[in-house]
Write a protein that holds these residues in place. Structure first.
Motif, PDB file in Angstrom:
ATOM      1  N   ASP A 168      -5.974  -0.472 -10.833  1.00 49.48           N
ATOM      2  CA  ASP A 168      -6.726  -0.860  -9.643  1.00 49.48           C
ATOM      3  C   ASP A 168      -7.832   0.141  -9.318  1.00 49.48           C
ATOM      4  O   ASP A 168      -8.333   0.194  -8.197  1.00 49.48           O
ATOM      5  CB  ASP A 168      -5.793  -1.024  -8.439  1.00 49.48           C
ATOM      6  CG  ASP A 168      -5.015   0.234  -8.097  1.00 49.48           C
ATOM      7  OD1 ASP A 168      -5.203   1.261  -8.777  1.00 49.48           O
ATOM      8  OD2 ASP A 168      -4.207   0.197  -7.136  1.00 49.48           O
ATOM      9  N   TYR A 169      -8.222   0.927 -10.337  1.00 52.49           N
ATOM     10  CA  TYR A 169      -9.258   1.946 -10.123  1.00 52.49           C
ATOM     11  C   TYR A 169     -10.569   1.603 -10.826  1.00 52.49           C
ATOM     12  O   TYR A 169     -11.650   1.777 -10.268  1.00 52.49           O
ATOM     13  CB  TYR A 169      -8.747   3.299 -10.609  1.00 52.49           C
ATOM     14  CG  TYR A 169      -9.817   4.380 -10.612  1.00 52.49           C
ATOM     15  CD1 TYR A 169     -10.204   4.985  -9.416  1.00 52.49           C
ATOM     16  CD2 TYR A 169     -10.440   4.782 -11.799  1.00 52.49           C
ATOM     17  CE1 TYR A 169     -11.192   5.962  -9.414  1.00 52.49           C
ATOM     18  CE2 TYR A 169     -11.416   5.753 -11.795  1.00 52.49           C
ATOM     19  CZ  TYR A 169     -11.805   6.345 -10.603  1.00 52.49           C
ATOM     20  OH  TYR A 169     -12.792   7.300 -10.595  1.00 52.49           O
TER      21      TYR A 169
ATOM     22  N   LYS B 282      -9.008   5.009  -4.280  1.00 57.40           N
ATOM     23  CA  LYS B 282      -8.185   4.912  -3.077  1.00 57.40           C
ATOM     24  C   LYS B 282      -7.288   6.135  -3.017  1.00 57.40           C
ATOM     25  O   LYS B 282      -7.202   6.918  -3.974  1.00 57.40           O
ATOM     26  CB  LYS B 282      -7.320   3.652  -3.100  1.00 57.40           C
ATOM     27  CG  LYS B 282      -8.087   2.357  -3.198  1.00 57.40           C
ATOM     28  CD  LYS B 282      -7.143   1.151  -3.055  1.00 57.40           C
ATOM     29  CE  LYS B 282      -6.111   1.137  -4.178  1.00 57.40           C
ATOM     30  NZ  LYS B 282      -5.246  -0.073  -4.107  1.00 57.40           N
TER      31      LYS B 282
ATOM     32  N   ASN C  19      -3.972   5.105  -6.237  1.00 56.11           N
ATOM     33  CA  ASN C  19      -4.301   4.207  -7.344  1.00 56.11           C
ATOM     34  C   ASN C  19      -3.161   4.199  -8.353  1.00 56.11           C
ATOM     35  O   ASN C  19      -2.370   5.149  -8.447  1.00 56.11           O
ATOM     36  CB  ASN C  19      -5.593   4.638  -8.029  1.00 56.11           C
ATOM     37  CG  ASN C  19      -6.831   4.298  -7.210  1.00 56.11           C
ATOM     38  OD1 ASN C  19      -7.501   5.159  -6.674  1.00 56.11           O
ATOM     39  ND2 ASN C  19      -7.133   3.014  -7.115  1.00 56.11           N
TER      40      ASN C  19
ATOM     41  N   GLY D 150      -7.309   8.225  -6.268  1.00 57.98           N
ATOM     42  CA  GLY D 150      -8.505   7.840  -7.007  1.00 57.98           C
ATOM     43  C   GLY D 150      -9.724   8.627  -6.618  1.00 57.98           C
ATOM     44  O   GLY D 150     -10.680   8.753  -7.406  1.00 57.98           O
TER      45      GLY D 150
END
Length: 699
Positions: free
Chosen positions: A64-65, A89, A92, A132
């Motif tokens: 999700d990075y 975030k 991550n 992240g």
């Protein structure tokens, strides 16, 4: 400095945790031995006599990075650092796996049970809850003279490689009309091939570019850090996380379990059962709707010779000392305080729950909904986990060819669109290929391919078309019922009543008499088959039996109105009613004349009750006799008044008698007034006699 810090944070990022494998292919009812990966119950009542996998491999990556466009990657000037899209975030996650299904096969033990033996190699990693923004800071144009603040908080990294040798057993648990249920179990022996993991707790790193003075007026950076680092590895890594080699590790073994159940709703079950009651349509899918539930990868691997160290990294070191160390382990050993050491933690398999719903649109087209849900925490040391995924897969499916296009939502990496096919022994696909080709922001990628030898279930043969397959038909070339094992029933006596129904199979008879000749033993024209008294002469109206005369009065019960009382023929079998004699009539009137009324009224005085009871007793002795109740008065008063009074008194007596049980149809009431005196009205005595009631027999 920048490179060293990045390497230290990623640790295992270059290794390849268990995630989803063979996306789309496992929904196929013709995935064969592969189907045990999704649910061990799948291998029984399958479309295969046997299925042999030669080799198959699947690899998967999700995060999700970072997102990119596949087309840009193939260009020569693509820069992963600057050309991809980043989504930093505070937490991550990265997932990945390589899953190789080696030589494996499945076969049927009995019509309701199956067995599979499989080999499997798996490599995977997780990076959970990494900040992240750390990546963002290090990957942007970072100048060594710039200060840097890293707040990592807690982070978990795990990598493992292992091999599996397993056996799967599945059997049918219920097959009742439209309801079908099967269950399965896989037991797996696990051999560790390498394991490394690390975790950080409350990690912060503050880099001051010129925070440490050196001789000659020079300065160097200082690194102030806080937190605790815990790491462990198997003994084949040789104290360096970057030297991860996949090989058999002594003393690294464990066991795993997969459990599953499949329910099928078969509304057209009658179309899939042969006439002999056996279900021999294994070459066809028989469900309209299928529900499957499985829990996979319950278990762990114990790396008995593995080590685990814990460090307190609270303190300050200068940049030169930091850069002079070769790797993360040297940094921790030489620059920070070791607070603990011991055996490594057990590696926990990526336990997950899988829910699958498959809907049959027709015999070739299906719609599948599948959910994979991790049962492992993302904050547990040395634990693999899968990203939660929901997939909707339409597919075309046939014996030799299937095509499917899964559409998935994957935790963190978003929507994915893939495609795959199976053509006989070959299968190829990807759960993300369409997204990779069309999207400029792909965060997941996977691909799989393999080769197998499928041996499909054949359509059962029935040469005579009687619904009983040849191998169970005692007369495969003659049409016959299942009750006679597929052979026609004989008719030995040729009377058109088959022997199985013929009560006289060797004697020609009538169809209506179950194949036996019709006889009339007692000659009453009622055949024995219908004669309730075959050995006694009797009329047809009484089913061939003589009419009874229960009371023996020569009047048959069917005509006897009193069948249980001796009577006379002239009175329809009932006893003759007794006659009312003159003496009885006189007695009735003697009683009736003593009935007293209130003066000038029709009401009976209470002292007359006993007389009325005596009258009732006499009337009941003659139940068929009818009587007139007659009222009379003297001549005192007007004739009209006396007439009404006599009628009222007669009616009053009748009502009393009826109330006490005398049938009203037997009584009539009439008043004569003063018209029928029986004595003179001149004197009192005569008038008293004229005031009377009489009860007379109606002749």
């Amino acid at each position: 400095m920048k490179k060293t810090i990045l390497t230290s944070l990623l640790v295992l990022g270059g290794l390849s945790a268990k995630a989803q494998s063979y996306v789309g292919f496992l929904t196929d009812n013709y995935s064969g031995v592969h189907s045990l990966i999704a649910n061990p119950a799948n291998i029984t009542d399958s479309r295969f006599k046997t299925d042999i996998n030669i080799v198959g491999a699947s690899t998967f990556f999700s995060n999700d990075y970072y997102g990119l466009k596949l087309g840009d990657v193939v260009t020569s000037d693509f820069d992963f650092d600057t050309d991809g899209k980043k989504y930093p975030k505070d937490s991550n996650n990265f997932f990945g796996n390589a899953d190789v299904l080696g030589p494996s096969f499945m076969f049927n033990l009995t019509p309701t049970s199956s067995l599979a033996i499989f080999t499997r190699g798996r490599v995977g990693y997780n990076v959970n809850k990494i900040n992240g923004n750390t990546f963002e800071s290090l990957s942007n144009d970072f100048d060594e003279n710039d200060d840097l603040m890293i707040d990592e908080d807690d982070v978990y990294l795990t990598a493992n490689a292992w091999a599996e040798v397993g056996v799967t057993y599945a059997r049918v648990l219920m097959n009742k009309d439209q309801h079908f249920l099967k269950g399965g179990l896989s037991l797996k022996y696990l051999q560790g091939m390498g394991n490394a993991y690390a975790s950080g707790k409350n990690i912060t790193i503050d880099y001051d570019a010129d925070g440490t003075p050196l001789p000659g007026g020079q300065t160097t950076g200082s690194i102030e850090s806080v937190g605790e680092v815990n790491y462990g590895h198997s003994d084949n890594i040789d104290d360096n996380f970057e030297d991860f080699e996949v090989e058999i590790v002594d003393g690294a073994t464990g066991f795993g379990v997969d459990l599953g159940a499949v329910y099928e709703w078969r509304p057209d079950y009658a179309n899939y059962a042969s006439k002999d009651g056996s279900n021999s349509f294994k070459h066809q899918n028989k469900y309209k709707l299928k529900f499957a539930l499985a829990i996979s990868d319950i278990g762990s691997i114990n790396y008995k010779n593995g080590t685990q160290n814990t460090y307190d990294i609270t303190g300050t070191v200068n940049e030169d000392d930091f850069e002079n160390e070769d790797n993360l382990e040297d940094i921790l050993d030489n620059l920070y305080t070791q607070t603990g050491t011991g055996n490594s933690e057990k590696f926990a398999l990526p336990t997950a729950m899988h829910l699958n719903v498959d809907y049959s649109l027709n015999k070739s087209f299906y719609l599948n909904l599948n959910t994979d849900f991790s049962l492992r925490s993302n904050s547990k040391v040395n634990t693999n986990r899968i990203p939660t995924m929901v997939s909707l897969t339409p597919r075309f499916e046939s014996k030799w060819f299937s095509f499917y296009m899964p559409i998935s939502l994957t935790q963190g990496s978003g929507a994915q669109w893939g495609a795959g096919f199976r053509a006989g022994p070959l299968y190829i696909g990807s759960g993300s290929v369409m997204t990779l080709l069309l999207s400029d922001n792909s965060k997941a990628a996977d691909v799989y391919a393999g080769l197998k030898i499928p041996v499909y279930q054949g359509k059962p043969k029935d040469r005579d078309g009687d619904g009983i397959i040849n191998k169970k038909d005692d007369c495969p070339d003659e049409f016959g019922p299942a009750e006679n094992n597929g052979c026609p029933w004989p008719d030995t006596d040729g009377d058109e009543v088959l022997d199985k129904d013929d009560k006289c199979p060797e004697e020609a008879g009538e169809v209506l008499n179950d194949g036996c000749p019709i006889v009339d033993s007692d000659g009453d024209d009622v055949m024995d088959e219908d004669d309730k008294c075959p050995n006694e002469f009797g009329p047809a109206e009484n089913n061939g039996c003589p009419w009874p005369d229960s009371d023996g009065d020569s009047v048959l019960d069917k005509d006897d109105e009193c069948p249980n009382e001796v009577g006379t023929v002239t009175n329809n079998g009932c006893p003759e009613a007794p006659e009312v004699t003159e003496e009885v009539q006189k007695q009735l009137n003697d009683y009736a004349k003593t009935i007293l009324f209130n003066s000038g009224k029709a009401s009976i005085k209470a002292e007359s009750t006993s007389v009325m009871v005596d009258i009732i007793g006499i009337l009941k002795e003659y139940p068929d006799a009818k009587f007139n109740v007659e009222g009379h008065t003297d001549s005192v008063g007007s004739e009209t008044t006396n007439q009404k009074l006599s009628e009222s008194r007669a009616t009053s007596v009748k009502e009393f008698l009826v109330e006490k049980g005398i049938d009203s149809s037997r009584l009539t009431a009439i008043g004569y007034g003063e018209s029928k005196p029986i004595a003179t009205n001149i004197n009192k005595a005569g008038r008293a006699q004229n005031r009377r009631v009489e009860i007379n027999l109606v002749k």
